[in-house]
Design a protein around this motif. Structure first.
Motif, PDB file in Angstrom:
ATOM      1  N   ASP A 197       0.875  -1.170   0.000  1.00 29.19           N
ATOM      2  CA  ASP A 197       0.000   0.000   0.000  1.00 29.19           C
ATOM      3  C   ASP A 197       0.909   1.216   0.000  1.00 29.19           C
ATOM      4  O   ASP A 197       1.509   1.543   1.036  1.00 29.19           O
ATOM      5  CB  ASP A 197      -0.911  -0.016   1.224  1.00 29.19           C
ATOM      6  N   GLY A 198       1.042   1.854  -1.156  1.00 30.32           N
ATOM      7  CA  GLY A 198       1.938   3.002  -1.264  1.00 30.32           C
ATOM      8  C   GLY A 198       3.386   2.573  -1.091  1.00 30.32           C
ATOM      9  O   GLY A 198       3.878   1.705  -1.810  1.00 30.32           O
ATOM     10  N   ASP A 199       4.049   3.170  -0.116  1.00 31.19           N
ATOM     11  CA  ASP A 199       5.454   2.860   0.147  1.00 31.19           C
ATOM     12  C   ASP A 199       5.646   1.803   1.233  1.00 31.19           C
ATOM     13  O   ASP A 199       6.768   1.582   1.688  1.00 31.19           O
ATOM     14  CB  ASP A 199       6.206   4.136   0.570  1.00 31.19           C
ATOM     15  N   ASP A 200       4.573   1.163   1.651  1.00 27.25           N
ATOM     16  CA  ASP A 200       4.671   0.189   2.735  1.00 27.25           C
ATOM     17  C   ASP A 200       4.289  -1.210   2.278  1.00 27.25           C
ATOM     18  O   ASP A 200       3.246  -1.409   1.640  1.00 27.25           O
ATOM     19  CB  ASP A 200       3.767   0.571   3.910  1.00 27.25           C
ATOM     20  N   LEU A 201       5.125  -2.163   2.634  1.00 29.78           N
ATOM     21  CA  LEU A 201       4.814  -3.574   2.476  1.00 29.78           C
ATOM     22  C   LEU A 201       4.364  -4.054   3.847  1.00 29.78           C
ATOM     23  O   LEU A 201       5.096  -3.912   4.833  1.00 29.78           O
ATOM     24  CB  LEU A 201       6.055  -4.368   2.039  1.00 29.78           C
ATOM     25  N   TYR A 231      12.984  -8.793   0.065  1.00 25.32           N
ATOM     26  CA  TYR A 231      13.929  -8.360  -0.967  1.00 25.32           C
ATOM     27  C   TYR A 231      13.239  -8.188  -2.313  1.00 25.32           C
ATOM     28  O   TYR A 231      12.240  -8.822  -2.608  1.00 25.32           O
ATOM     29  CB  TYR A 231      15.107  -9.330  -1.069  1.00 25.32           C
ATOM     30  N   SER A 232      13.825  -7.293  -3.106  1.00 27.66           N
ATOM     31  CA  SER A 232      13.321  -7.060  -4.458  1.00 27.66           C
ATOM     32  C   SER A 232      13.907  -8.129  -5.376  1.00 27.66           C
ATOM     33  O   SER A 232      15.082  -8.472  -5.269  1.00 27.66           O
ATOM     34  CB  SER A 232      13.707  -5.663  -4.945  1.00 27.66           C
ATOM     35  N   VAL A 233      13.066  -8.642  -6.258  1.00 28.91           N
ATOM     36  CA  VAL A 233      13.526  -9.641  -7.212  1.00 28.91           C
ATOM     37  C   VAL A 233      14.277  -8.945  -8.344  1.00 28.91           C
ATOM     38  O   VAL A 233      15.297  -9.432  -8.816  1.00 28.91           O
ATOM     39  CB  VAL A 233      12.331 -10.471  -7.734  1.00 28.91           C
ATOM     40  N   GLU A 234      13.767  -7.788  -8.757  1.00 26.86           N
ATOM     41  CA  GLU A 234      14.394  -7.025  -9.839  1.00 26.86           C
ATOM     42  C   GLU A 234      15.595  -6.237  -9.326  1.00 26.86           C
ATOM     43  O   GLU A 234      15.697  -5.940  -8.139  1.00 26.86           O
ATOM     44  CB  GLU A 234      13.372  -6.061 -10.464  1.00 26.86           C
ATOM     45  N   THR A 273      10.235  -1.518  -9.468  1.00 29.81           N
ATOM     46  CA  THR A 273       8.962  -2.132  -9.824  1.00 29.81           C
ATOM     47  C   THR A 273       9.174  -3.637  -9.993  1.00 29.81           C
ATOM     48  O   THR A 273      10.208  -4.065 -10.479  1.00 29.81           O
ATOM     49  CB  THR A 273       8.440  -1.528 -11.146  1.00 29.81           C
ATOM     50  N   GLY A 274       8.188  -4.398  -9.584  1.00 28.03           N
ATOM     51  CA  GLY A 274       8.259  -5.847  -9.763  1.00 28.03           C
ATOM     52  C   GLY A 274       7.996  -6.597  -8.471  1.00 28.03           C
ATOM     53  O   GLY A 274       7.536  -6.025  -7.482  1.00 28.03           O
ATOM     54  N   GLU A 275       8.307  -7.877  -8.503  1.00 31.15           N
ATOM     55  CA  GLU A 275       8.023  -8.728  -7.347  1.00 31.15           C
ATOM     56  C   GLU A 275       8.916  -8.414  -6.159  1.00 31.15           C
ATOM     57  O   GLU A 275      10.094  -8.132  -6.303  1.00 31.15           O
ATOM     58  CB  GLU A 275       8.220 -10.202  -7.708  1.00 31.15           C
ATOM     59  N   TYR A 283      18.729 -29.828  12.287  1.00 31.14           N
ATOM     60  CA  TYR A 283      18.293 -28.453  12.508  1.00 31.14           C
ATOM     61  C   TYR A 283      17.061 -28.229  11.648  1.00 31.14           C
ATOM     62  O   TYR A 283      17.106 -28.428  10.437  1.00 31.14           O
ATOM     63  CB  TYR A 283      19.405 -27.481  12.125  1.00 31.14           C
ATOM     64  N   ARG A 284      15.965 -27.834  12.275  1.00 34.13           N
ATOM     65  CA  ARG A 284      14.721 -27.634  11.532  1.00 34.13           C
ATOM     66  C   ARG A 284      14.185 -26.232  11.745  1.00 34.13           C
ATOM     67  O   ARG A 284      14.413 -25.630  12.787  1.00 34.13           O
ATOM     68  CB  ARG A 284      13.675 -28.646  11.979  1.00 34.13           C
ATOM     69  N   ALA A 285      13.418 -25.777  10.744  1.00 35.12           N
ATOM     70  CA  ALA A 285      12.766 -24.472  10.812  1.00 35.12           C
ATOM     71  C   ALA A 285      11.471 -24.542  10.019  1.00 35.12           C
ATOM     72  O   ALA A 285      11.376 -25.282   9.039  1.00 35.12           O
ATOM     73  CB  ALA A 285      13.671 -23.388  10.241  1.00 35.12           C
ATOM     74  N   ALA A 286      10.482 -23.774  10.443  1.00 39.73           N
ATOM     75  CA  ALA A 286       9.267 -23.600   9.651  1.00 39.73           C
ATOM     76  C   ALA A 286       9.503 -22.385   8.771  1.00 39.73           C
ATOM     77  O   ALA A 286       9.932 -21.329   9.261  1.00 39.73           O
ATOM     78  CB  ALA A 286       8.060 -23.395  10.555  1.00 39.73           C
ATOM     79  N   VAL A 287       9.257 -22.522   7.469  1.00 34.74           N
ATOM     80  CA  VAL A 287       9.594 -21.471   6.511  1.00 34.74           C
ATOM     81  C   VAL A 287       8.445 -21.280   5.533  1.00 34.74           C
ATOM     82  O   VAL A 287       7.893 -22.252   5.011  1.00 34.74           O
ATOM     83  CB  VAL A 287      10.872 -21.844   5.713  1.00 34.74           C
ATOM     84  N   ILE A 288       8.103 -20.008   5.280  1.00 33.96           N
ATOM     85  CA  ILE A 288       7.158 -19.695   4.206  1.00 33.96           C
ATOM     86  C   ILE A 288       7.736 -18.562   3.372  1.00 33.96           C
ATOM     87  O   ILE A 288       8.567 -17.777   3.840  1.00 33.96           O
ATOM     88  CB  ILE A 288       5.749 -19.319   4.716  1.00 33.96           C
ATOM     89  N   GLU A 289       7.284 -18.493   2.132  1.00 39.40           N
ATOM     90  CA  GLU A 289       7.692 -17.423   1.218  1.00 39.40           C
ATOM     91  C   GLU A 289       6.435 -16.706   0.734  1.00 39.40           C
ATOM     92  O   GLU A 289       5.485 -17.342   0.284  1.00 39.40           O
ATOM     93  CB  GLU A 289       8.440 -18.017   0.024  1.00 39.40           C
ATOM     94  N   LEU A 290       6.453 -15.391   0.866  1.00 40.19           N
ATOM     95  CA  LEU A 290       5.330 -14.566   0.420  1.00 40.19           C
ATOM     96  C   LEU A 290       5.772 -13.713  -0.751  1.00 40.19           C
ATOM     97  O   LEU A 290       6.948 -13.334  -0.849  1.00 40.19           O
ATOM     98  CB  LEU A 290       4.857 -13.654   1.561  1.00 40.19           C
ATOM     99  N   ARG A 291       4.837 -13.354  -1.614  1.00 41.39           N
ATOM    100  CA  ARG A 291       5.143 -12.497  -2.772  1.00 41.39           C
ATOM    101  C   ARG A 291       4.105 -11.402  -2.893  1.00 41.39           C
ATOM    102  O   ARG A 291       2.924 -11.627  -2.683  1.00 41.39           O
ATOM    103  CB  ARG A 291       5.169 -13.320  -4.055  1.00 41.39           C
ATOM    104  N   ALA A 292       4.589 -10.258  -3.272  1.00 41.72           N
ATOM    105  CA  ALA A 292       3.710  -9.121  -3.562  1.00 41.72           C
ATOM    106  C   ALA A 292       4.295  -8.407  -4.768  1.00 41.72           C
ATOM    107  O   ALA A 292       5.505  -8.509  -5.040  1.00 41.72           O
ATOM    108  CB  ALA A 292       3.623  -8.175  -2.359  1.00 41.72           C
ATOM    109  N   TYR A 293       3.472  -7.679  -5.468  1.00 41.69           N
ATOM    110  CA  TYR A 293       3.937  -6.966  -6.677  1.00 41.69           C
ATOM    111  C   TYR A 293       3.967  -5.475  -6.401  1.00 41.69           C
ATOM    112  O   TYR A 293       2.964  -4.892  -5.987  1.00 41.69           O
ATOM    113  CB  TYR A 293       3.040  -7.272  -7.873  1.00 41.69           C
ATOM    114  N   ASN A 294       5.140  -4.879  -6.607  1.00 42.35           N
ATOM    115  CA  ASN A 294       5.324  -3.441  -6.435  1.00 42.35           C
ATOM    116  C   ASN A 294       5.062  -2.762  -7.769  1.00 42.35           C
ATOM    117  O   ASN A 294       5.816  -2.945  -8.724  1.00 42.35           O
ATOM    118  CB  ASN A 294       6.762  -3.161  -5.968  1.00 42.35           C
TER     119      ASN A 294
END
Length: 152
Positions: free
Chosen positions: A41-45, A64-67, A95-97, A140-151
């Motif tokens: 939303d605007g400049d905030d993720l 992190y930015s993909v581009e 701009t981008g993911e 060694y274990r961890a719970a991990v998820i990956e989220l994506r949003a488009y800028n």
């Protein structure tokens, strides 16, 4: 009769040994759930989600930015009432993911988990189970998820 008693004792001992090894091999795990959502939303993720990790536990995340230029920010979120949230200012990002990786793990680089985390999941998270749990190296274990949003 002595031979029969000795044979029965040998079978009983062998049976107990098999039972003990199966019980040790099937140490019960503790399920961990980790679900999240990210939106811009605007400049905030904004990052929000739910977890079964105990209240007071820390989640570490990297956004992190993909581009290019690749921009990366890392921080922590505290679990409260089974929920977590954070905001990341992305002003000037390309701009981008934008990807966000969220980890629930016992060992952290700059924070210490509360004692309940180690009691429940083990020193290295070795008792963690669930769809989002990954094995990181030896025991060694961890719970991990990956989220994506488009800028835009």
């Amino acid at each position: 009769m002595k031979r029969m008693t000795g044979y029965a004792a040998a079978l009983l001992i062998a049976g107990l040994a098999i039972f003990a090894s199966v019980a040790d091999a099937e140490t019960p795990g503790v399920p961990v759930t980790l679900n999240g959502y990210s939106a811009i939303d605007g400049d905030d993720l904004t990052i929000t989600g739910e977890t079964s990790a105990p209240d007071g536990a820390w989640l570490i995340f990297a956004t992190y930015s993909v581009e290019k230029p690749r921009i990366r920010k890392r921080s922590y979120m505290l679990v409260k009432n089974g929920r977590f949230s954070a905001q990341v200012n992305i002003h000037g990002w390309p701009t981008g993911e934008i990807e966000t990786d969220i980890h629930f793990q016992t060992m952290l680089p700059e924070r210490e988990q509360p004692a309940i985390v180690f009691q429940k999941y083990g020193a290295k998270g070795e008792r963690m189970t669930g769809k989002t749990v990954v094995q990181e190296g030896e025991a060694y274990r961890a719970a991990v998820i990956e989220l994506r949003a488009y800028n835009p």
